[in-house]
Design an enzyme around this catalytic site. Structure first.
Site, short mmCIF file in Angstrom:
data_model
loop_
_atom_site.label_atom_id
_atom_site.label_comp_id
_atom_site.label_asym_id
_atom_site.label_seq_id
_atom_site.Cartn_x
_atom_site.Cartn_y
_atom_site.Cartn_z
CB THR A 185 -0.88 0.06 1.26
OG1 THR A 185 -0.01 0.08 2.39
CG2 THR A 185 -1.80 -1.12 1.36
CD GLU A 331 -4.95 -2.26 2.68
OE1 GLU A 331 -5.36 -1.83 1.59
OE2 GLU A 331 -4.34 -1.55 3.49
CE LYS A 441 -15.51 14.53 15.57
NZ LYS A 441 -15.09 13.58 16.55
CD1 TRP A 446 -16.69 14.16 12.36
CD2 TRP A 446 -17.08 12.21 11.32
NE1 TRP A 446 -16.00 13.18 13.02
CE2 TRP A 446 -16.21 11.98 12.41
CE3 TRP A 446 -17.45 11.14 10.51
CZ2 TRP A 446 -15.72 10.71 12.72
CZ3 TRP A 446 -16.97 9.89 10.82
CH2 TRP A 446 -16.11 9.67 11.91
P1 AMP Z 1 -5.61 1.91 -2.63
O1 AMP Z 1 -5.33 0.83 -1.68
O2 AMP Z 1 -4.40 2.71 -3.01
O3 AMP Z 1 -6.35 1.42 -3.83
O4 AMP Z 1 -6.55 2.96 -1.90
C1 AMP Z 1 -7.78 2.58 -1.35
C2 AMP Z 1 -8.55 3.79 -0.89
O5 AMP Z 1 -8.91 4.61 -2.00
C3 AMP Z 1 -9.85 3.46 -0.22
O6 AMP Z 1 -9.69 3.06 1.11
C4 AMP Z 1 -10.60 4.78 -0.37
O7 AMP Z 1 -10.22 5.72 0.61
C5 AMP Z 1 -10.14 5.28 -1.72
N1 AMP Z 1 -11.16 4.94 -2.72
C6 AMP Z 1 -11.16 3.91 -3.57
N2 AMP Z 1 -12.27 3.93 -4.35
C7 AMP Z 1 -12.99 5.00 -3.97
C8 AMP Z 1 -14.26 5.56 -4.37
N3 AMP Z 1 -14.99 5.03 -5.35
N4 AMP Z 1 -14.68 6.65 -3.70
C9 AMP Z 1 -13.95 7.21 -2.72
N5 AMP Z 1 -12.77 6.74 -2.31
C10 AMP Z 1 -12.29 5.65 -2.92
#
Ligand code: AMP
Length: 543
Positions: A185, A331, A441, A446
């Site tokens: 990640t 993940e 916040k 929120w």
């Molecule tokens: P990654 O592991 O780099 O793919 O990042 C995952 C994170 O991207 C998620 O936990 C979200 O915070 C964000 N994310 C992925 N898809 C979306 C979506 N459709 N809308 C908002 N946030 C998203």
């Protein structure tokens, strides 16, 4: 009593075998560093991945050993996916855009034995070399004619390596829980964390993602993953596309180039393209400026960050392209939700339909969802209550690589805390309101930065927008809108703030607007809020 069904392991090599038999003639087109339009077939790809498997075995690799890739999306990268994982080794895809210290950490943490690299990343690896002493050698993904003069030790030429091998190779019959791939990640804080996929999770995820209410992938499709092969396995496309026999189009190093993408989409008659919102901004801008329309594209799968309403509208109304918003994370392999309509929604008006399309989507079978409050109590699915979003399922990581439970995100009752804050409505559609750490916040309440960003991006003068919380003497924090102006546009701050009226609650409206030339992005193209907060840490909001 057990049933009497065959105990056939779910293996990545079984996808290769199936694709070769039933879809061998299907084309794979790539833009590569040494060929602007390389063409061959699924049969060629699978044959060459067997040659690679023979080469890797000869190099003395053992089950579970990590072989890394640092490369753009092209056919050689695909062959490595199958050659490495199919043999029982772990394909560790590395994001070349990470900082050098992150790259060093990841390579050492993963204990990569070999690294397969695109020609362009050879100089980068040469620089890292003193800090990655345990890597035994490098495979440069090119032919003999393009082999660089390099200080990398044991630098082998990919094409020569394959040429020396037979295409006869029996894929090993592995336990389906054998590790297959590793992806870190791109954590904005702390060290990157490794997510270790296995054959079973990968095959189940591929089955789920081709379903009609998810990506609806079939042998008739032409799929272009703009999402990199190093970003959660390009959302599983190398597996799902071969599973159904779709034609694949790989953009190589051209993924941020609107004009080049347009040409690929049109000339290869692409029906489905996948990527994060940022890449579609570039494409849509190009189309608008050049007066072009997308003729063959049927749908885009967009995820990785919230999809702005204006983008969905532009795809639908101007380009006649459906958007399927997806949500997930590294993940989660990555898919958790997909936004496709349900029965009964045909009669929705334009506005209602768009409201729904801006949500992250509904849970797909295989990924359970729940939202909980600070005490871990489950919250109602009413579209209003928001809380920490947790997930559970067979393609969600049960731990991080070599962290032995110290990742802090896995709950005792088996759920994984995503770090996202969300609502879920009565129909099961989930909407992300924020990352837990990005939540603003104000006076104890929120405010969703994502909703504000979505509204801002709908203003014609705004190209890109981010909302962060900055310190406020009375309310603790108040939202600051940071924007990049669209080409040739001036930002009128008051007019922009007035634009929020009626779109969000009055008390959500940002206290100020800051105009910047560009926003900082993470290695996967998301806005780097942590960096923005640092930049605006001392920002004084107007009285
Ligand atoms: P990654 O592991 O780099 O793919 O990042 C995952 C994170 O991207 C998620 O936990 C979200 O915070 C964000 N994310 C992925 N898809 C979306 C979506 N459709 N809308 C908002 N946030 C998203």
């Amino acid at each position: 009593m057990h049933g009497l069904m065959m105990d056939t392991p779910l293996l990545i090599s079984s996808i290769a075998r199936h694709a070769e038999k039933f879809h061998g003639d299907r084309e794979i087109v790539s833009v590569t560093m040494d060929d602007p339009r390389h063409r061959y077939t699924i049969r060629d790809a699978v044959r060459r991945s067997r040659q690679l498997a023979n080469a890797l075995a000869r190099m003395g690799l053992e089950t579970g050993d990590r072989v890394a890739t640092i490369a753009w999306n092209d056919y050689r990268h695909l062959e490595i996916y199958y050659g490495v994982s199919g043999s029982g080794y772990v394909c560790h895809t590395i994001n070349p855009r990470l900082f050098p210290e992150q790259l060093v950490f990841i390579i050492n943490h993963a204990e990569d034995r070999w690294i397969c690299t695109d020609l362009v990343f050879v100089p980068l690896l040469e620089k890292l070399l003193p800090q990655i002493p345990n890597v035994e050698g490098f495979i440069v993904m090119t032919d003999e004619a393009h082999m660089p003069d390099t200080s990398l030790p044991n630098a082998l030429c990919y094409e020569s390596l394959l040429d020396a091998e037979s295409a006869e190779f029996e894929w090993p019959l592995l336990d389906e829980r054998t590790a297959s791939a590793l992806c870190y990640t791109s954590g904005t804080t702390g060290d990157p964390k490794g997510v270790l996929y296995d054959h079973r999770s990968t095959v189940l995820h591929a089955f789920a993602s081709v379903a009609p209410d998810v990506m609806n992938l079939s042998s008739r499709d032409v799929v272009l993953p703009v999402v990199p092969l190093f970003h959660v396995n390009a959302w599983g496309i190398p597996y799902s596309a071969l599973m159904v026999g779709a034609k694949l189009v790989f953009p190589g190093p051209k993924m941020g180039d609107g004009e080049a993408l347009y040409a690929l989409l049109e000339e290869e008659r692409v029906t489905v393209a996948l990527g994060v919102p940022t890449v579609w901004l570039a494409l849509l801008q190009y189309c608008e400026q050049a007066g072009k329309t997308l003729e063959s594209l049927d749908r885009t799968v967009i995820g990785g960050a919230a999809v702005p309403r204006a983008m969905i509208e532009q795809f639908e109304k101007v380009q006649d392209v459906r958007t399927i918003q997806g949500w997930g994370m590294t993940e989660m392999s990555p898919l958790g939700t997909a936004n496709t309509p349900k029965a009964g929604q045909e009669g929705l008006g334009d506005e209602e339909r768009l409201d729904l399309a801006t949500k992250a989507g509904r849970g797909i079978f295989g990924c359970e969802l729940r939202i909980v409050d600070d005490h871990g109590t489950e919250l109602p699915w009413d579209g209003v209550a928001y809380g920490a979003l947790q997930v559970r399922g067979p393609w969600i990581c049960s731990d991080y690589f070599k962290l032995a439970g110290a990742g802090g995100s896995h709950k005792e009752d088996g759920w994984f805390d995503t770090g996202d804050v969300a609502t879920i409505d009565a129909q099961g559609y989930m909407a992300i309101t924020d990352r837990t750490k990005d939540v603003i916040k104000s006076g104890g309440e929120w405010i969703s930065s994502i909703e504000l960003e979505n509204a801002a991006i709908g203003h014609p003068a705004v190209a890109e927008a981010a909302v962060i919380g900055v310190a406020h003497p009375k309310w603790t924090e108040r939202p600051l809108l940071v924007v990049v102006a669209a080409k040739g546009q001036e930002i009128d701050k008051q007019a922009l703030l007035a634009f929020f009226k009626g779109k969000v609650a009055d008390w959500w409206i940002p206290n100020d607007v800051a105009v910047v030339d560009e926003l900082p992005h993470t290695a996967t193209g998301k806005i780097k809020k942590i960096e923005l907060r640092r930049q605006f840490a001392d920002y004084a909001l107007p009285e």
